[in-house]
Write a protein that holds these residues in place. Structure first.
Motif, PDB file in Angstrom:
ATOM      1  N   TYR A   1      -9.847  -2.400  -0.469  1.00 55.53           N
ATOM      2  CA  TYR A   1      -8.973  -1.292  -0.849  1.00 55.53           C
ATOM      3  C   TYR A   1      -9.515   0.083  -0.461  1.00 55.53           C
ATOM      4  O   TYR A   1      -8.785   1.071  -0.572  1.00 55.53           O
ATOM      5  CB  TYR A   1      -8.624  -1.391  -2.340  1.00 55.53           C
ATOM      6  CG  TYR A   1      -7.632  -2.514  -2.531  1.00 55.53           C
ATOM      7  CD1 TYR A   1      -6.261  -2.266  -2.456  1.00 55.53           C
ATOM      8  CD2 TYR A   1      -8.045  -3.824  -2.676  1.00 55.53           C
ATOM      9  CE1 TYR A   1      -5.352  -3.300  -2.556  1.00 55.53           C
ATOM     10  CE2 TYR A   1      -7.145  -4.865  -2.775  1.00 55.53           C
ATOM     11  CZ  TYR A   1      -5.795  -4.598  -2.716  1.00 55.53           C
ATOM     12  OH  TYR A   1      -4.881  -5.614  -2.800  1.00 55.53           O
TER      13      TYR A   1
ATOM     14  N   LYS B   1      -8.258 -11.068  -2.554  1.00 50.77           N
ATOM     15  CA  LYS B   1      -7.819  -9.782  -3.100  1.00 50.77           C
ATOM     16  C   LYS B   1      -9.065  -9.149  -3.710  1.00 50.77           C
ATOM     17  O   LYS B   1      -9.352  -9.289  -4.909  1.00 50.77           O
ATOM     18  CB  LYS B   1      -6.699  -9.993  -4.130  1.00 50.77           C
ATOM     19  CG  LYS B   1      -6.021  -8.697  -4.521  1.00 50.77           C
ATOM     20  CD  LYS B   1      -4.765  -8.987  -5.312  1.00 50.77           C
ATOM     21  CE  LYS B   1      -4.215  -7.742  -5.987  1.00 50.77           C
ATOM     22  NZ  LYS B   1      -3.736  -6.697  -5.103  1.00 50.77           N
TER      23      LYS B   1
ATOM     24  N   ARG C   1      -4.939 -17.467  -7.156  1.00 55.25           N
ATOM     25  CA  ARG C   1      -5.429 -16.536  -6.121  1.00 55.25           C
ATOM     26  C   ARG C   1      -6.704 -15.827  -6.580  1.00 55.25           C
ATOM     27  O   ARG C   1      -7.622 -15.612  -5.784  1.00 55.25           O
ATOM     28  CB  ARG C   1      -4.334 -15.522  -5.750  1.00 55.25           C
ATOM     29  CG  ARG C   1      -4.682 -14.725  -4.497  1.00 55.25           C
ATOM     30  CD  ARG C   1      -3.535 -13.874  -3.990  1.00 55.25           C
ATOM     31  NE  ARG C   1      -3.161 -12.821  -4.929  1.00 55.25           N
ATOM     32  CZ  ARG C   1      -2.143 -11.984  -4.747  1.00 55.25           C
ATOM     33  NH1 ARG C   1      -1.378 -12.087  -3.671  1.00 55.25           N
ATOM     34  NH2 ARG C   1      -1.873 -11.062  -5.643  1.00 55.25           N
TER      35      ARG C   1
ATOM     36  N   GLU D   1       0.306  -4.879   7.353  1.00 52.75           N
ATOM     37  CA  GLU D   1       0.919  -4.712   6.030  1.00 52.75           C
ATOM     38  C   GLU D   1       0.838  -3.254   5.611  1.00 52.75           C
ATOM     39  O   GLU D   1       0.264  -2.420   6.324  1.00 52.75           O
ATOM     40  CB  GLU D   1       0.226  -5.623   5.006  1.00 52.75           C
ATOM     41  CG  GLU D   1      -1.263  -5.373   4.865  1.00 52.75           C
ATOM     42  CD  GLU D   1      -1.974  -6.381   3.961  1.00 52.75           C
ATOM     43  OE1 GLU D   1      -1.323  -7.090   3.198  1.00 52.75           O
ATOM     44  OE2 GLU D   1      -3.219  -6.437   4.035  1.00 52.75           O
TER      45      GLU D   1
ATOM     46  N   THR E   1       3.675  -6.798  -5.943  1.00 55.66           N
ATOM     47  CA  THR E   1       3.843  -6.904  -7.393  1.00 55.66           C
ATOM     48  C   THR E   1       4.257  -5.560  -7.984  1.00 55.66           C
ATOM     49  O   THR E   1       5.139  -5.488  -8.839  1.00 55.66           O
ATOM     50  CB  THR E   1       2.520  -7.402  -8.019  1.00 55.66           C
ATOM     51  OG1 THR E   1       2.324  -8.731  -7.551  1.00 55.66           O
ATOM     52  CG2 THR E   1       2.558  -7.384  -9.529  1.00 55.66           C
TER      53      THR E   1
ATOM     54  N   ILE F   1       2.194 -12.786  -3.278  1.00 54.60           N
ATOM     55  CA  ILE F   1       3.007 -13.679  -4.117  1.00 54.60           C
ATOM     56  C   ILE F   1       4.461 -13.208  -4.113  1.00 54.60           C
ATOM     57  O   ILE F   1       5.391 -14.007  -4.147  1.00 54.60           O
ATOM     58  CB  ILE F   1       2.364 -13.791  -5.520  1.00 54.60           C
ATOM     59  CG1 ILE F   1       1.052 -14.582  -5.343  1.00 54.60           C
ATOM     60  CG2 ILE F   1       3.289 -14.464  -6.529  1.00 54.60           C
ATOM     61  CD1 ILE F   1       0.092 -14.509  -6.491  1.00 54.60           C
ATOM     62  N   THR F   2       4.662 -11.903  -4.007  1.00 59.88           N
ATOM     63  CA  THR F   2       6.044 -11.408  -3.870  1.00 59.88           C
ATOM     64  C   THR F   2       6.585 -11.796  -2.486  1.00 59.88           C
ATOM     65  O   THR F   2       7.756 -12.150  -2.349  1.00 59.88           O
ATOM     66  CB  THR F   2       6.095  -9.875  -4.041  1.00 59.88           C
ATOM     67  OG1 THR F   2       5.170  -9.486  -5.047  1.00 59.88           O
ATOM     68  CG2 THR F   2       7.489  -9.404  -4.400  1.00 59.88           C
TER      69      THR F   2
HETATM   70  C1  LIG Z   1      -2.973  -5.259   0.652  1.00 59.11           C
HETATM   71  C2  LIG Z   1      -1.868  -5.892  -0.088  1.00 59.11           C
HETATM   72  N1  LIG Z   1      -0.938  -6.598   0.578  1.00 59.11           N
HETATM   73  C3  LIG Z   1       0.080  -7.182  -0.069  1.00 59.11           C
HETATM   74  C4  LIG Z   1       0.222  -7.093  -1.431  1.00 59.11           C
HETATM   75  C5  LIG Z   1       1.344  -7.790  -2.133  1.00 59.11           C
HETATM   76  O1  LIG Z   1       0.854  -8.892  -2.834  1.00 59.11           O
HETATM   77  P1  LIG Z   1       1.567  -9.410  -4.150  1.00 59.11           P
HETATM   78  O2  LIG Z   1       2.980  -9.596  -3.805  1.00 59.11           O
HETATM   79  O3  LIG Z   1       0.878 -10.688  -4.471  1.00 59.11           O
HETATM   80  O4  LIG Z   1       1.375  -8.365  -5.179  1.00 59.11           O
HETATM   81  C6  LIG Z   1      -0.703  -6.359  -2.162  1.00 59.11           C
HETATM   82  C7  LIG Z   1      -0.569  -6.212  -3.605  1.00 59.11           C
HETATM   83  O5  LIG Z   1      -1.330  -6.676  -4.356  1.00 59.11           O
HETATM   84  C8  LIG Z   1      -1.782  -5.752  -1.486  1.00 59.11           C
HETATM   85  O6  LIG Z   1      -2.689  -5.050  -2.147  1.00 59.11           O
END
Ligand SMILES: Cc1ncc(COP(=O)(O)O)c(C=O)c1O
Length: 304
Positions: free
Chosen positions: A162, A157, A58, A191, A255, A218-219
């Motif tokens: 953010y 990401k 990713r 989300e 995560t 990923i979670t």
């Molecule tokens: C905006 C956003 N959505 C979802 C997630 C969950 O992603 P992951 O499970 O890969 O950490 C994150 C965390 O990093 C995030 O910042």
């Protein structure tokens, strides 16, 4: 943050306090950085990194979207992550790889700058993600809309995503909630500020699809796979705001957050206002899989 171990910077492990960047670093001014959040968990056979290859993939995808050529291979980054964790001596930690446009030419165009890569890790104490672990989190539907992939590619990401998430998080905290839930430009649930979201009705799980403008968590993927392995149906479809209020259960994944229950949204109790049975089940199976206690998913863990 406790300074412990070393930080990997462009292929070298340097002491924590020496891992510095110039104040005119491009990424600091224009958010031209992509990063990852990864966990290392204590297992019976020693520390192990959860879904390392998916996180590294990713990171490279995020970089590609922003035309950033990471000057290391995926193998080198994976090895750098492992070395950083080893140097920390920590059995469990949070790991943060970041690739960013560096120092050199400060104007909007990032590309004349070189790409620097750093990897740090530190002890994880649940801190800001503790709400929802043992008791349900109270969430607010944010007045800030989640940016849409017409404006920024939400599959990356990227640090730039953010600012929007932080506005939502701070608004929720100031209003006395634990976390924000953001709607997208179509008024559908997208989300949380740093988590994906799921709702449960009659024992079945529903979650917004990737084209709702969410991060491909990923979670989220782990929980979908775990649920299906437990014969719990999972559907990906758009969710209306109103559906959340009347869901039997709601939880979020990430995560940092792992599986966090949501028992109130906009002061409306979700279900009976207690952490529900499907959420409890998903918390348990996720805990077991991430701590090496579920042989079906042992390939999710990379021992260090
Ligand atoms: C905006 C956003 N959505 C979802 C997630 C969950 O992603 P992951 O499970 O890969 O950490 C994150 C965390 O990093 C995030 O910042």
């Amino acid at each position: 943050m406790k300074e412990r171990g070393k930080i990997w910077m462009n292929g070298r492990l340097v002491p924590f306090k020496d891992a510095k960047v110039h104040v005119l670093t491009h990424a600091l001014h224009y958010s031209t950085a992509v990063f990852e959040g990864i966990r290392c968990y204590k297992t019976a056979t020693g520390p192990a990194i959860f879904r390392l290859s998916e996180h590294v993939d990713r990171l490279f995808k995020s970089a590609k979207i922003y035309s950033m050529k990471i000057p290391f291979s995926k193998k080198e980054i994976s090895e750098g992550i492992i070395k950083t964790v080893q140097a920390s001596g920590l059995k469990e930690c949070y790991i943060r790889p970041i690739a960013y446009y560096s120092y050199g030419v400060l104007g909007l165009t990032p590309t004349p700058n070189k790409i620097d890569v750093a990897i740090a890790c530190w002890e994880w104490n649940t801190g800001e993600s503790s709400a929802g672990k043992t008791q349900g989190a109270r969430c607010k539907i944010s007045s800030w809309l989640r940016i849409d992939s017409r404006s920024q590619p939400m599959q990356a990401k990227a640090a730039s995503n953010y600012a929007n998430a932080a506005l939502a998080r701070v608004e929720a905290l100031k209003d006395g909630y634990d976390e924000a839930i953001m709607l997208n430009y179509h008024g559908k649930i997208s989300e949380g500020s740093a988590e994906n979201i799921f709702m449960i009705n009659k024992g079945q799980i529903t979650t917004p699809p990737l084209d709702a403008g969410i991060l491909d968590g990923i979670t989220r993927d782990s929980v979908i796979r775990l649920a299906r392995a437990e014969e719990i149906a999972v559907t990906e479809r758009d969710i209306d705001r109103g559906e959340i209020y009347v869901a039997d259960e709601v939880f979020m994944t990430g995560t940092a957050a792992e599986v966090k229950s949501v028992t109130e949204v906009d002061n409306v109790a979700i279900g009976d206002g207690k952490v529900g049975p499907v959420t409890l089940k998903m918390q348990k199976v996720f805990y077991q899989a991430s701590r090496g206690m579920d042989d079906r998913f042992s390939d999710w863990l990379v021992p260090i």
